[in-house]
Design an enzyme around this catalytic site. Sequence first.
Site, mmCIF file in Angstrom:
data_model
loop_
_atom_site.group_PDB
_atom_site.id
_atom_site.type_symbol
_atom_site.label_atom_id
_atom_site.label_comp_id
_atom_site.label_asym_id
_atom_site.label_seq_id
_atom_site.Cartn_x
_atom_site.Cartn_y
_atom_site.Cartn_z
ATOM 1 N N GLY A 26 0.829 -1.222 0.000
ATOM 2 C CA GLY A 26 0.000 0.000 0.000
ATOM 3 C C GLY A 26 0.849 1.251 0.000
ATOM 4 O O GLY A 26 0.677 2.135 0.842
ATOM 5 N N TYR A 170 -14.811 -2.642 10.530
ATOM 6 C CA TYR A 170 -13.453 -2.070 10.428
ATOM 7 C C TYR A 170 -12.726 -2.321 11.751
ATOM 8 O O TYR A 170 -11.576 -2.776 11.761
ATOM 9 C CB TYR A 170 -13.495 -0.571 10.092
HETATM 10 P P1 NDP Z 1 -4.621 5.516 2.104
HETATM 11 O O1 NDP Z 1 -5.984 5.269 1.540
HETATM 12 O O2 NDP Z 1 -3.979 6.817 1.831
HETATM 13 O O3 NDP Z 1 -3.624 4.343 1.643
HETATM 14 C C1 NDP Z 1 -4.039 3.007 1.624
HETATM 15 C C2 NDP Z 1 -3.042 2.196 0.815
HETATM 16 O O4 NDP Z 1 -3.448 0.823 0.853
HETATM 17 C C3 NDP Z 1 -2.995 2.612 -0.637
HETATM 18 O O5 NDP Z 1 -1.662 2.614 -1.081
HETATM 19 C C4 NDP Z 1 -3.797 1.530 -1.349
HETATM 20 O O6 NDP Z 1 -3.230 1.325 -2.652
HETATM 21 C C5 NDP Z 1 -3.497 0.313 -0.472
HETATM 22 N N1 NDP Z 1 -4.538 -0.699 -0.593
HETATM 23 C C6 NDP Z 1 -5.827 -0.622 -0.196
HETATM 24 N N2 NDP Z 1 -6.486 -1.731 -0.536
HETATM 25 C C7 NDP Z 1 -5.589 -2.543 -1.175
HETATM 26 C C8 NDP Z 1 -5.671 -3.812 -1.769
HETATM 27 N N3 NDP Z 1 -6.803 -4.520 -1.779
HETATM 28 N N4 NDP Z 1 -4.570 -4.327 -2.329
HETATM 29 C C9 NDP Z 1 -3.410 -3.636 -2.333
HETATM 30 N N5 NDP Z 1 -3.255 -2.434 -1.775
HETATM 31 C C10 NDP Z 1 -4.351 -1.884 -1.208
HETATM 32 O O7 NDP Z 1 -4.794 5.278 3.667
HETATM 33 P P2 NDP Z 1 -3.721 5.253 4.856
HETATM 34 O O8 NDP Z 1 -2.375 5.534 4.387
HETATM 35 O O9 NDP Z 1 -4.275 6.071 5.941
HETATM 36 O O10 NDP Z 1 -3.880 3.724 5.306
HETATM 37 C C11 NDP Z 1 -2.793 2.851 5.479
HETATM 38 C C12 NDP Z 1 -3.099 1.903 6.620
HETATM 39 O O11 NDP Z 1 -3.192 2.637 7.829
HETATM 40 C C13 NDP Z 1 -4.402 1.117 6.496
HETATM 41 O O12 NDP Z 1 -4.180 -0.202 6.924
HETATM 42 C C14 NDP Z 1 -5.336 1.834 7.477
HETATM 43 O O13 NDP Z 1 -6.337 0.992 7.970
HETATM 44 C C15 NDP Z 1 -4.336 2.236 8.539
HETATM 45 N N6 NDP Z 1 -4.746 3.310 9.425
HETATM 46 C C16 NDP Z 1 -5.095 4.534 8.904
HETATM 47 C C17 NDP Z 1 -5.489 5.548 9.755
HETATM 48 C C18 NDP Z 1 -5.940 6.876 9.256
HETATM 49 O O14 NDP Z 1 -6.607 7.611 10.010
HETATM 50 N N7 NDP Z 1 -5.597 7.269 8.037
HETATM 51 C C19 NDP Z 1 -5.464 5.356 11.205
HETATM 52 C C20 NDP Z 1 -5.105 4.037 11.630
HETATM 53 C C21 NDP Z 1 -4.729 3.068 10.770
HETATM 54 P P3 NDP Z 1 -4.104 1.076 -3.957
HETATM 55 O O15 NDP Z 1 -5.409 1.779 -3.799
HETATM 56 O O16 NDP Z 1 -3.250 1.633 -5.055
HETATM 57 O O17 NDP Z 1 -4.218 -0.400 -4.038
HETATM 58 C C1 8X3 Z 2 -8.442 4.709 11.366
HETATM 59 C C2 8X3 Z 2 -8.737 5.447 12.602
HETATM 60 O O1 8X3 Z 2 -10.575 6.154 14.216
HETATM 61 O O2 8X3 Z 2 -11.036 6.365 11.825
HETATM 62 O O3 8X3 Z 2 -7.992 3.433 11.653
HETATM 63 O O4 8X3 Z 2 -11.006 4.226 12.869
HETATM 64 S S1 8X3 Z 2 -10.432 5.540 12.889
#
Ligand code: NDP
Ligand code: 8X3
Length: 270
Positions: A26, A170
């Site tokens: 990702g 989630y």
């Molecule tokens: P983004 O949406 O900016 O990035 C998500 C990344 O995951 C993208 O690069 C996307 O790439 C990739 N991805 C999603 N689904 C798939 C798939 N099926 N196969 C391959 N790649 C995939 O979000 P974040 O950077 O915020 O998220 C990254 C991680 O952090 C996630 O696991 C999220 O749950 C976690 N997280 C995020 C928080 C937040 O508030 N933002 C807080 C806590 C945790 P592409 O679409 O090109 O496949």
């Molecule tokens: C993402 C943070 O609080 O939106 O994991 O679930 S929250």
Amino acid sequence: MQMLNQSFVIELVLILGMTNIVLITGATSGIGLACAKKFAAAGYQLIITGRRKDRLLHFQEELQQTYAIKVLALVFDVQNRQAVEHNLNNLPPEWRAVDILINNAGLAAGRDSFETADMNDWETMLNTNVHGLLYVTKAIIPQMVERKKGHIINMGSVAGKEIYEKGNVYCASKFAVDAISKAMRIDLLKYNIKVTAIHPGAVETEFALVRFKGDEEKAASTYTGIIPLTGEDIADTIFYCSQLPPHVCINDLVITCTQQAGTYYFNKTG
Ligand code: NDP
Ligand code: 8X3
């Protein structure tokens, strides 16, 4: 001068064959992309993955040019077990010894009450956040086991520590990441493999836009009244965890912005 020093250090590291490989799932946006830049700046060789090919290839080129490192870009959907296995079981020999695996790919789809939530959204979250992480990890650990060396960093969430209203599946997927991280740490202990789980609160990335399916207004409202974390904040934290001495492993790390406590409490004063 600073650039010169950095290039010199990277060259030296390459000549001495000391380069480490980090695989980031990702890496086309948000936290994953920030991690790619952070590790690239430190001279690591990167394997970056994602589904959006154009973006992935663009960042591959940019990272190689900017940081003078090697970057392997692999386009696949982590939900697709065959695609994960095909890509990761057939890495070119020089890319097989992955030192650090950052299981970051993930998403929230929808924020709906249990009785009205979409089953497809639930399946997408479980297939991506849980199954995807398992498929990738299973493909990467054999060489870590063999070498008795490696660091797996799993992206959890505060949503994997506390349930919030309409967070249902989630939250369940991130509770699973929390449990899987603990299980990995115990089972892989005998192989000297570090396992770290990172649990961020609100991070301003494409996360909210994806969750609300392109609704920019709803996505923006997620961060109204707070200064949220950035992808770079999380990348700095992950990088710190990865640089500790061999005998030190951060197991579990919860990180929020100062205006957030847990999943539910915010000080939305701007
Ligand atoms: P983004 O949406 O900016 O990035 C998500 C990344 O995951 C993208 O690069 C996307 O790439 C990739 N991805 C999603 N689904 C798939 C798939 N099926 N196969 C391959 N790649 C995939 O979000 P974040 O950077 O915020 O998220 C990254 C991680 O952090 C996630 O696991 C999220 O749950 C976690 N997280 C995020 C928080 C937040 O508030 N933002 C807080 C806590 C945790 P592409 O679409 O090109 O496949
Ligand atoms: C993402 C943070 O609080 O939106 O994991 O679930 S929250």
